[in-house]
Structure formats: structure tokens, C-alpha cells
Design a protein around this motif. Structure first.
Motif, PDB file in Angstrom:
ATOM      1  N   ILE A  62      -7.445  -5.358  -0.967  1.00 36.06           N
ATOM      2  CA  ILE A  62      -8.087  -4.628   0.127  1.00 36.06           C
ATOM      3  C   ILE A  62      -9.334  -5.348   0.640  1.00 36.06           C
ATOM      4  O   ILE A  62      -9.502  -5.558   1.844  1.00 36.06           O
ATOM      5  CB  ILE A  62      -8.457  -3.203  -0.327  1.00 36.06           C
ATOM      6  CG1 ILE A  62      -7.267  -2.559  -1.031  1.00 36.06           C
ATOM      7  CG2 ILE A  62      -8.920  -2.356   0.844  1.00 36.06           C
ATOM      8  CD1 ILE A  62      -7.623  -1.420  -1.942  1.00 36.06           C
ATOM      9  N   CYS A 112       0.834  -1.210   0.000  1.00 31.47           N
ATOM     10  CA  CYS A 112       0.000   0.000   0.000  1.00 31.47           C
ATOM     11  C   CYS A 112       0.864   1.253   0.000  1.00 31.47           C
ATOM     12  O   CYS A 112       1.738   1.421   0.826  1.00 31.47           O
ATOM     13  CB  CYS A 112      -0.919  -0.009   1.226  1.00 31.47           C
ATOM     14  SG  CYS A 112      -1.859   1.513   1.383  1.00 31.47           S
ATOM     15  N   LEU A 113       0.595   2.119  -0.983  1.00 32.90           N
ATOM     16  CA  LEU A 113       1.337   3.376  -1.145  1.00 32.90           C
ATOM     17  C   LEU A 113       0.749   4.501  -0.309  1.00 32.90           C
ATOM     18  O   LEU A 113       1.251   5.605  -0.340  1.00 32.90           O
ATOM     19  CB  LEU A 113       1.203   3.857  -2.596  1.00 32.90           C
ATOM     20  CG  LEU A 113       1.752   3.081  -3.752  1.00 32.90           C
ATOM     21  CD1 LEU A 113       1.174   3.642  -5.033  1.00 32.90           C
ATOM     22  CD2 LEU A 113       3.253   3.236  -3.745  1.00 32.90           C
ATOM     23  N   LYS A 114      -0.409   4.238   0.301  1.00 34.58           N
ATOM     24  CA  LYS A 114      -1.166   5.279   1.017  1.00 34.58           C
ATOM     25  C   LYS A 114      -1.640   6.373   0.057  1.00 34.58           C
ATOM     26  O   LYS A 114      -1.707   7.537   0.424  1.00 34.58           O
ATOM     27  CB  LYS A 114      -0.324   5.902   2.156  1.00 34.58           C
ATOM     28  CG  LYS A 114       0.312   4.895   3.090  1.00 34.58           C
ATOM     29  CD  LYS A 114      -0.723   4.114   3.848  1.00 34.58           C
ATOM     30  CE  LYS A 114      -0.137   2.858   4.463  1.00 34.58           C
ATOM     31  NZ  LYS A 114      -1.098   1.803   4.667  1.00 34.58           N
ATOM     32  N   CYS A 115      -1.933   5.992  -1.166  1.00 33.70           N
ATOM     33  CA  CYS A 115      -2.310   6.986  -2.163  1.00 33.70           C
ATOM     34  C   CYS A 115      -3.770   7.420  -2.032  1.00 33.70           C
ATOM     35  O   CYS A 115      -4.182   8.427  -2.585  1.00 33.70           O
ATOM     36  CB  CYS A 115      -2.076   6.437  -3.563  1.00 33.70           C
ATOM     37  SG  CYS A 115      -3.223   5.117  -4.026  1.00 33.70           S
ATOM     38  N   SER A 116      -4.570   6.652  -1.326  1.00 32.05           N
ATOM     39  CA  SER A 116      -5.991   6.970  -1.094  1.00 32.05           C
ATOM     40  C   SER A 116      -6.886   6.825  -2.321  1.00 32.05           C
ATOM     41  O   SER A 116      -8.038   7.246  -2.301  1.00 32.05           O
ATOM     42  CB  SER A 116      -6.181   8.382  -0.529  1.00 32.05           C
ATOM     43  OG  SER A 116      -5.536   8.485   0.695  1.00 32.05           O
ATOM     44  N   LYS A 169      -9.294   1.959   2.686  1.00 37.35           N
ATOM     45  CA  LYS A 169      -7.907   2.106   3.100  1.00 37.35           C
ATOM     46  C   LYS A 169      -7.804   1.888   4.604  1.00 37.35           C
ATOM     47  O   LYS A 169      -6.957   1.139   5.080  1.00 37.35           O
ATOM     48  CB  LYS A 169      -7.407   3.500   2.726  1.00 37.35           C
ATOM     49  CG  LYS A 169      -6.007   3.826   3.180  1.00 37.35           C
ATOM     50  CD  LYS A 169      -5.541   5.106   2.482  1.00 37.35           C
ATOM     51  CE  LYS A 169      -4.245   5.621   3.058  1.00 37.35           C
ATOM     52  NZ  LYS A 169      -4.446   6.458   4.250  1.00 37.35           N
ATOM     53  N   CYS A 201      -7.123  -0.063  -7.034  1.00 35.89           N
ATOM     54  CA  CYS A 201      -5.796   0.065  -6.418  1.00 35.89           C
ATOM     55  C   CYS A 201      -4.684  -0.108  -7.452  1.00 35.89           C
ATOM     56  O   CYS A 201      -4.626  -1.120  -8.132  1.00 35.89           O
ATOM     57  CB  CYS A 201      -5.603  -0.966  -5.310  1.00 35.89           C
ATOM     58  SG  CYS A 201      -3.931  -0.934  -4.622  1.00 35.89           S
ATOM     59  N   PRO A 202      -3.799   0.880  -7.573  1.00 42.54           N
ATOM     60  CA  PRO A 202      -2.731   0.758  -8.555  1.00 42.54           C
ATOM     61  C   PRO A 202      -1.589  -0.137  -8.090  1.00 42.54           C
ATOM     62  O   PRO A 202      -0.669  -0.393  -8.846  1.00 42.54           O
ATOM     63  CB  PRO A 202      -2.252   2.201  -8.730  1.00 42.54           C
ATOM     64  CG  PRO A 202      -2.599   2.880  -7.460  1.00 42.54           C
ATOM     65  CD  PRO A 202      -3.791   2.178  -6.883  1.00 42.54           C
ATOM     66  N   VAL A 254      -2.999  -4.172  -3.966  1.00 39.06           N
ATOM     67  CA  VAL A 254      -3.349  -4.554  -2.596  1.00 39.06           C
ATOM     68  C   VAL A 254      -4.731  -5.210  -2.615  1.00 39.06           C
ATOM     69  O   VAL A 254      -5.665  -4.682  -3.203  1.00 39.06           O
ATOM     70  CB  VAL A 254      -3.368  -3.319  -1.657  1.00 39.06           C
ATOM     71  CG1 VAL A 254      -3.687  -3.743  -0.228  1.00 39.06           C
ATOM     72  CG2 VAL A 254      -2.038  -2.586  -1.715  1.00 39.06           C
ATOM     73  N   PRO A 278      -5.776  -2.111   4.569  1.00 38.96           N
ATOM     74  CA  PRO A 278      -4.351  -2.180   4.932  1.00 38.96           C
ATOM     75  C   PRO A 278      -3.973  -1.357   6.165  1.00 38.96           C
ATOM     76  O   PRO A 278      -3.158  -1.807   6.972  1.00 38.96           O
ATOM     77  CB  PRO A 278      -3.630  -1.665   3.682  1.00 38.96           C
ATOM     78  CG  PRO A 278      -4.662  -0.992   2.842  1.00 38.96           C
ATOM     79  CD  PRO A 278      -5.969  -1.626   3.184  1.00 38.96           C
ATOM     80  N   CYS A 313      -8.191   4.188  -3.471  1.00 38.64           N
ATOM     81  CA  CYS A 313      -9.312   3.287  -3.182  1.00 38.64           C
ATOM     82  C   CYS A 313     -10.486   4.004  -2.525  1.00 38.64           C
ATOM     83  O   CYS A 313     -11.641   3.637  -2.722  1.00 38.64           O
ATOM     84  CB  CYS A 313      -8.855   2.106  -2.327  1.00 38.64           C
ATOM     85  SG  CYS A 313      -7.943   2.570  -0.846  1.00 38.64           S
TER      86      CYS A 313
END
Ligand code: SF4
Ligand code: SF4
Lengths: 416, 423
Positions: free
Chosen positions: B82, B18-22, B41, B76-77, B80, B45, B24
Motif C-alpha cells: 500500500i 486487495c480484499l477491500k477488508c479495510s 486503502k 495488510c493480510p 498489498v 489500491p 489497513c
């Protein structure tokens, strides 16, 4: 399954290329492993903001000839870039993405850190300045929503003050947005924009904004409206008495998502097939040609096309990968332009241009990649997966995506 | 050594990818309509990191709001899983066993067996106001929801009586995983499948033993029963494959469950499903594309059709097979609806606490269907069918049923007869 063109990667470059090809009646499939980096977008498209030494570029077309020979723009040529920018602008317009700006002279966008950056096109309704050193207002209100943390108002206020504009920070709310704070982790731009999509909530926000003291010339607000359509922004602007302008936020980016959605709609409207959530896992090359690709979702299905376009992005999107030994392109292991010496990948000073940012898939002047030195006749690479440029240091990422996408699409259209 | 460690230590369900990109958070249908759900998110994760440290971070009421639609995973890129993280957390950390209501909703097999025996009564009862009010108030089953009717005769008994015998004369065979819905509620879809497959030269067999795929058991937190049923299905599939019959299904959710959830949630070895279980539309489309099968259609068939992509179909990435197949029918005027959740989420929307969320999620889709003014909506999921038919007046059909209606059976049969078998 058989197509005229298969594009691997569904972000800005992949979609631009896909739309252009579909307009000419080609049967195109785009395969996209999740959503794209447009979700981190600023609401502006950069063409060339800085030269290789880091100096601000005012006239991008004049600066192209001074770029290094490997830069994608040099492969296209400055004269052709001008035509392609016009084509790009037309394509965006046709998708309902209305942007202003000129390729002759950069204007400046305001970052979520309150800094000005040179850019080429910006969505209407977003705050910009024609000058690199000052803003068009003497005083502004920065109105943020209570509990929305992806918009660092203090930084922005500081930045604006440095540029000579007096900022006033106002924290606003309405009942529905207050309720949204129940799940702080979901207090995000896109979720807020979903709430601010009805006339009723827009009226409420407008009322709050109109109730503020009328000292400032304009109101700046985070980009938390207009997720589905531009009209929502217009509707809010119309309700607010003072000029209202939007500033980009930290991701997810509402303007970026809208650009992505509109491009995707246009692509499917033109008959294209967009496969989301599917990763191209491998392909087969024989006699200098890619014969087919396989995906993570379609089992033993071989997807074939006359031409393949790699638009997988850079490290962030897994278009390029690294391990302790090397930098590589993960689908076919195409030849890359990258230092073999790991110590040379990074510059210890984080603020300097990072060498790895300019790494990418190696191509000839037509953007055809190679495998173990042999050019792949029916394959092209476009966008951030290409080396020779530095999206962060030179502010040329989105420009490279669109220019190379159109250059390759035009080549494929005119070839036959 | 250190090299190996960092490069190969991928956590279960790609948690740490998870990149924490948000990204999702933009695509979760639940958090789009309610502020009570913490979003993919956080529920996925982010929350799992805490839960791994201390079970007290497990917020069962919040996680129960997840529909298991997996749209976050599609967006999700970074791959993950989720939805899988959330569903697995519910199984791993929950100390509650399912109550009577959830037990009833989840046991589609058992309920179906009982109800089909007394179908007219059961159908009357589930519509009768006093019964609905009891279900609503006592059991927590939403009173505004229409129950799917039960059939008088199950698909299996129809098959044994009317179809089984004639299947042996086909040289090529498939096994059909019909699922509970076809068996108890809508045998017509199974009959349509047999008709289409026979027309293209394939005999249809049943699996030696078929149990409900178990998706409702998974989402209602009854993993051990789900595992038992899963094992039975996988064993039957294995046998079928050994006997030369690949397995097809007409439900995107059953297919997805056995191909993906069996492995990711139940940790079953489902290689046989991953390699040999296909959706009927995919199976037929590929035969046509490879040039092994040809279809002939009735000249006067005409239908305006809009395709709705079920969430699990979106996750499998197979909608293209169904839509391509429908588009092959010359008399079809085709519209692709935006891919979005209808809100039902299997048994989710039947629970009274979820009803309003469920209907709010579906609003956009319902609106688009009404605007499109089509004769019918095509979709590969039975629960989407219930939700759409209950919420808008447009009828919903499985692509296989549309095909069965449009097909010129005699001509198709002729086209697909092996030349060497003609004498
Ligand atoms: S989209 Fe994927 S990578 Fe991004 S926050 Fe969600 S789980 Fe993490
Ligand atoms: S599976 Fe669906 S409902 Fe659950 S978190 Fe993901 S997007 Fe939301």
C-alpha cells in the motif's frame, strides 16, 4: 533463532495456543502475515451453532457426538471439550476479555443484518437474546452515526421487527464525528472509535442519546466504542440513562480488534515473541520432522523449534490455496482433505453448505498433519486450516480455533 | 492459456490482491489523527485503480500527507504494498518539482557538508529565534522543531585520521554504511560501532563511495537524484562484497531504503543490498547466536532501557535482533514499548504544514515513554531519536551505543581472539 515452539499464524488459534504455552514457561514465537480474521469478528465466540443438516443447536455439548468423525471436536471428544471451554473462558478472563455465556446452552447474538445466530460467549455490553425467536425488548432505538455506512440500519430494523420488537431508527452526530466525514473512505468503525475514546466525546454522545424520547426500552448502537479498552464502553453506558447495548458492524470489527490486541498483549507480556508482517515461506522436512522454517523478512535466518504449530487459517487468510488443479497448503504442501474433482468444490446454490468450506489440512487424532502420507512428529495444525468442519454453515469456527489450540497446547505441555 | 493468464497475472505491488477488508485503515497513524487524509486503502489500491484510468484522480495534496511509514503494509493480510503504491503514485503523476524548502530538507548530504564546515555557526543559527522565524514563515520549516546539531568534524574525517590505519590488522572485515546522520550530526555512533566491531574481531572499512541513501529524496519527490545516489551506493556495495566485506549500517531507515525502496520505488536492481546489507545489531546478534562471537560486559553497568520500534524496522521485521542484543546485557532492565509511529516520518515533521499532525501521532508513544521512567530509550532510527528527544526529556540511544557503553572491551577482545593468532 531457536524456540521451544513456533506458531505460524497470529489469529485466535495461534494466540490462544501461544498464551497457554507461554504460561507454562515455554519460549514461543508467533509469525503472522498481517492482521488476522479476528478483524472481521462479531464480538461473540461460537462453539457449535448448527448441526450438519443446518438445524439450530441448543445444547452444543450434546450435539458433538452427532458430528462426523472428522470434525475436530470429535477428535478431542465431547467430555474433554467441556473442560477446554472452561479453560478458554479462564484464559480470556485473564487477558481482560470479559464474556458471558454458557457451554451448556447457546444464547443468540444479533448480526449486522438483524438476524439471530446461536453462539457460545459474547462480550459484555453487546446485545444478545436468550431465545432464538424473540428479543428481550418490546421496543428499541437503533442509533447510528450519520455517514457511517458499515451498519445497515434498515436491514437491522427489518430483522428486529420480524422478531416482534418495535425498532425506531435515529441518526445521530456530534461535531468531531461530522468532521470525520471529510474523508468518507475513512468513516470506519475503528476510526470512529478512536474519536469516541475521550470522556469529552462520550459526554457529547451521551447527551444526544439522553435527549431522545423515552419511549423505547433500550438503545442499540453500532460497535464504535471500546477499541482499546472495555472501560470506554462502561463509561458511555454509565452516562446514558437507558440500557445501552452494542451491535457488531461490518468489518473492521472494533470488538474483534480489541480481542486481538488483548490476546497479543497477554502473549508478549508472558514473554512471547510476536512477529507481525512476516510470512513463513518454506521449511525443511527430514525424517518425518520439520527442521526449520524461513520467513519473508528475515533473509537467510532459519527459525527452529522443538515443535511447530500451523495456525494459518483457511482460504481467506491464505492458509489454504487453490488453483485450477488442486487445493493445497502453501508452506509445506501438507496433505489436505479436499476433493480432487474441481466440480465438487462448490455447490451451485450459494445458500447451501459449500464443500470447500470443510476442506483443510489432514491430521491424525492428535492434530498432527502429514506429508505424502507420513505423519510429521513435531508438527500440529489448529484452527481454521483444519478440515472436517464448516465455520459458516455450522457456526463452529471460533470454537474450533480455541478448542484445538488448547488441546494441542495441553498435549505439548504434558508430553515432557 | 486462460489458465496461465488468471493464475499468474499479479499486478505491480499486488494492487489487485486487495480484499477491500479495510484492515489497513485501522493502523494508519495519519488518518488516526486527521480527517483530511483519505487513508491507506483509498489513497493506495482503491485510488490507484482510478488514477490508472485518468490522471485527474490524482490528489497530490492528499497523498502528500502519507508519512511513508508502511504500517499499513505490515497490517495488510494480503500482501498489498500500500505505502509503495502511494509513494510511486506521487512520483508517477506529480507535475510539480520540489521547491527550495523540500530541496534543502531532502539534500541531507549537501546541507551536512556545508553545515559541518561552519558547525558552531550553523548550530547557533538553527536555534536562533529570528532565523527560525524566517525558516518558518518564508520557507515553511516548522519553528517549534529543534534541529539536530551539526558536528565539527565529520565521521569520515575522524575515521581517516583516527581509525582507518588500525583496521587492516583484523582478519575479518565489514564495510560500514554510516549514513548522513552519523557523518554530519552524530559521529559518536560511528565511533561506537568501530569500537564494538573491533572488540569482536572485525575491522571496519568505509565504502569506496557513499551517498545519502536517498529516502528524503524519495519522499520529497526527487527520484532521478535518488536513483543516481542509489546506483553509486549499490556499486560500492558490490565492490565491497567482492572484496569479502559484507555491509552493515546503524540506521534502520537507510537499511530499509536500500533493501526495499530501491527496488519497489526506484526500480533499481538491488540484489547486492538484499543479500549483503544488514543492520549492525542483526549482524552481531547472529554472530553470537552461531557461537562465533562472545561478549563480556562491565560488572557495574546498569541501565533501564525501553525499546521503540521505528516504522521501517517494523516493516523489515528486524526489531527482534536489536531487542535480543540489548537484553543480553546483564545490567539492563528492559521494557518493550508498543510498536507505534513517533510521528516524525523523516523530513515530514519538519514541514510546518505537518507539525501538528506529527506531534499528535507521537502523543501515545511519548506518554508511554514518560510512564515507563527509563534511563534511556533505545531505537535504531535517527529521526525517531530527534522526535523523541524533542518531545520528552528522555535521552535516546542507538542499541550499538548502549552496547559500546556496557561492553568490557578488553575482555571481549580476549574472548574473540583467534587462538592461532595469539603467538
Ligand atoms: S488491508 Fe490490504 S487487503 Fe485489506 S483493504 Fe487494505 S490493502 Fe486491501
Ligand atoms: S504508509 Fe503510513 S501514513 Fe502512509 S498510508 Fe500507510 S499507514 Fe498511512
Amino acid at each position: 533463532m531457536k524456540f521451544d515452539n513456533i506458531i505460524i499464524g497470529g489469529g485466535l488459534s495461534g494466540l490462544t495456543c501461544g498464551i497457554r504455552l507461554s504460561q507454562e514457561g515455554k519460549k514461543v514465537a508467533i509469525i503472522s502475515a498481517g492482521q488476522s480474521t479476528l478483524h472481521f469478528g462479531s464480538g461473540s465466540l461460537d462453539l457449535l451453532g448448527y448441526d450438519e443438516e443446518g438445524n439450530t443447536v441448543e445444547h452444543p455439548l450434546d450435539a458433538i457426538d452427532h458430528l462426523n468423525k472428522n470434525h475436530p471436536y470429535r477428535k478431542i471428544g465431547a467430555d474433554r471439550i467441556e473442560n477446554l471451554t472452561a479453560e478458554a473462558k479462564k484464559l480470556l478472563d485473564e487477558c481482560g476479555i470479559h464474556m458471558t455465556g454458557s457451554v451448556q446452552k447457546n444464547h443468540y447474538r444479533i448480526t449486522p443484518m438483524g438476524v439471530l445466530k446461536p453462539t457460545w460467549l459474547t462480550l459484555e455490553n453487546y446485545a444478545t437474546s436468550p431465545s432464538a425467536t424473540e428479543l428481550p425488548w418490546r421496543s428499541v432505538i437503533i442509533a447510528n452515526v450519520a455517514g457511517f455506512l458499515d451498519f445497515p440500519v434498515e436491514f437491522i430494523a427489518d430483522g428486529l421487527a420480524k422478531l416482534g420488537t418495535r425498532p425506531e431508527v435515529e441518526i445521530i452526530s456530534i461535531p468531531t464525528l461530522k468532521a470525520r466525514r471529510h474523508s468518507p473512505s475513512e468513516m470506519r468503525s475503528a476510526n470512529i472509535a478512536k474519536i469516541l475514546s475521550s470522556e469529552e466525546t462520550l459526554e457529547q454522545i451521551a447527551e444526544v442519546l439522553n435527549g431522545m424520547e423515552e419511549t423505547a426500552e433500550a438503545i442499540l448502537m453500532p460497535a464504535i466504542v471500546g477499541l482499546d479498552k472495555e472501560e470506554t464502553e462502561a463509561s458511555l453506558k454509565q452516562k446514558v440513562r437507558r440500557p445501552l447495548l452494542l451491535l457488531p458492524t461490518l468489518p473492521p470489527s472494533v470488538p474483534g480488534i480489541r480481542i486481538q490486541t488483548m490476546l497479543q498483549k497477554q502473549f508478549t507480556h508472558l514473554g512471547g515473541l510476536y512477529l507481525l508482517g512476516s510470512t513463513v515461506t518454506n521449511g525443511n522436512v527430514s525424517n518425518g520432522k520439520l527442521e526449520y522454517v524461513m520467513t519473508s523478512t528475515m533473509m537467510d535466518e532459519k527459525l527452529t523449534a522443538d515443535n511447530y504449530i500451523l495456525a494459518t487459517g483457511s482460504f481467506l487468510s491464505d492458509g489454504l490455496k487453490s488453483n485450477y488443479e488442486r487445493i493445497y497448503e502453501p508452506i509445506l504442501d501438507l496433505d489436505v482433505e479436499a476433493s480432487k474433482n474441481r466440480a465438487e468444490w462448490i455447490d451451485p446454490n450459494v445458500f447451501n453448505a459449500q464443500p470447500y468450506h470443510s476442506f483443510g489440512v489432514k491430521t491424525n487424532e492428535n492434530f498432527q498433519p502429514s506429508l505424502k502420507g507420513q505423519t510429521l512428529e513435531n508438527m500440529y495444525a489448529i484452527g481454521s486450516v483444519l478440515g472436517g468442519h464448516n465455520a459458516i454453515h455450522q457456526a463452529d469456527g471460533t470454537g474450533v480455533s480455541m478448542m484445538t489450540a488448547l488441546a494441542v497446547a495441553n498435549r505439548l505441555i504434558n508430553k515432557i | 492459456m486462460a489458465t496461465d493468464l488468471q493464475l499468474t497475472s499479479i499486478s505491480e505491488k499486488d494492487l489487485e490482491q486487495c480484499l477491500k477488508c479495510s484492515i489497513c485503515t485501522v493502523y494508519c497513524p495519519v488518518s488516526s489523527v486527521t480527517t483530511l487524509y483519505p487513508g491507506p486503502k483509498h489513497a493506495g489500491p482503491d485510488g490507484e485503480r482510478y488514477r490508472m484510468k485518468d490522471r485527474r484522480f490524482f490528489d497530490e495534496d492528499a497523498l502528500k500527507m502519507c508519512l511513508n511509514c508502511k504500517r499499513c503494509e505490515v497490517a495488510c493480510p494480503h500482501g498489498v504494498q500500500i505505502g509503495d503504491i502511494i509513494m510511486s503514485a506521487r512520483m508517477k503523476y506529480s507535475r510539480h518539482s520540489a521547491g527550495l524548502r523540500d530541496f534543502m530538507l531532502a539534500n541531507t548530504d549537501l546541507m551536512g557538508t556545508v553545515a559541518t564546515k561552519v558547525a558552531p555557526i550553523a548550530n547557533y543559527m538553527t536555534k536562533a529565534a529570528p532565523v527560525k522565524s524566517i525558516l518558518h514563515n518564508v520557507m515553511g520549516i516548522e519553528k517549534n522543531r529543534t534541529f539536530p546539531d551539526y558536528a565539527r568534524q565529520t565521521f569520515e574525517s575522524w575515521y581517516r585520521k583516527e581509525a582507518a590505519e588500525s583496521q587492516d590488522k583484523f582478519e575479518k572485515q565489514v564495510s560500514y554504511f554510516h549514513g548522513c546522520y552519523v557523518n554530519y550530526n552524530f559521529p559518536q555512533l560511528g565511533k561506537d560501532l568501530v569500537k564494538v566491531m573491533n572488540a569482536i574481531g572485525y575491522g571496519v572499512k568505509l565504502l569506496e563511495k557513499e551517498r545519502c541513501c536517498g529516502i528524503a529524496l524519495i519522499t520529497n519527490n526527487m527520484p532521478s537524484q535518488a536513483m543516481r545516489q542509489g546506483k553509486t551506493n549499490l556499486k560500492s556495495m558490490q565492490l565491497s562484497v567482492e572484496q569479502g566485506r559484507p555491509v552493515i549500517s546503524t540506521s534502520s531507515t537507510c537499511t530499509f531504503t536500500m533493501r526495499s525502496e530501491y527496488e519497489h520505488i526506484l526500480h533499481l536492481d538491488n540484489e547486492v543490498a538484499k543479500n549483503n546489507l544488514s543492520l549492525a545489531t542483526r549482524f552481531i546478534y547472529r554472530l553470537i547466536e552461531e557461537g562465533n562471537v562472545r561478549l563480556a560486559f562491565q560488572k557495574d553497568f546498569h541501565m533501564k532501557v525501553a525499546y521503540h520500534t521505528p516504522c521501517h524496522m517494523e516493516r523489515m521485521g528486524w526489531a527482534v535482533y536489536s531487542t535480543n542484543l540489548i537484553k543480553m546485557i546483564p545490567g539492563v532492565d528492559f521494557i518493550m514499548l508498543d510498536s507505534q509511529c513517533c510521528g516524525i516520518g523523516g523530513t515530514y515533521g519538519f514541514k510546518k504544514e505537518n507539525y501538528s499532525i506529527s506531534q499528535k501521532i507521537g502523543e501515545k508513544l511519548f506518554h508511554q515513554i514518560q510512564e515507563s521512567q527509563v534511563d534511556c530509550v533505545a531505537t535504531d532510527c535517527e529521526t525517531c531519536k530527534w522526535q523523541i528527544e524533542m518531545s520528552v526529556s528522555t535521552p535516546v540511544m542507538n542499541p550499538i551505543s548502549i552496547l559500546a557503553q556496557a561492553l568490557d572491551v578488553e575482555e571481549t577482545r580476549r574472548l574473540n581472539k583467534k587462538p592461532d593468532k595469539q603467538d
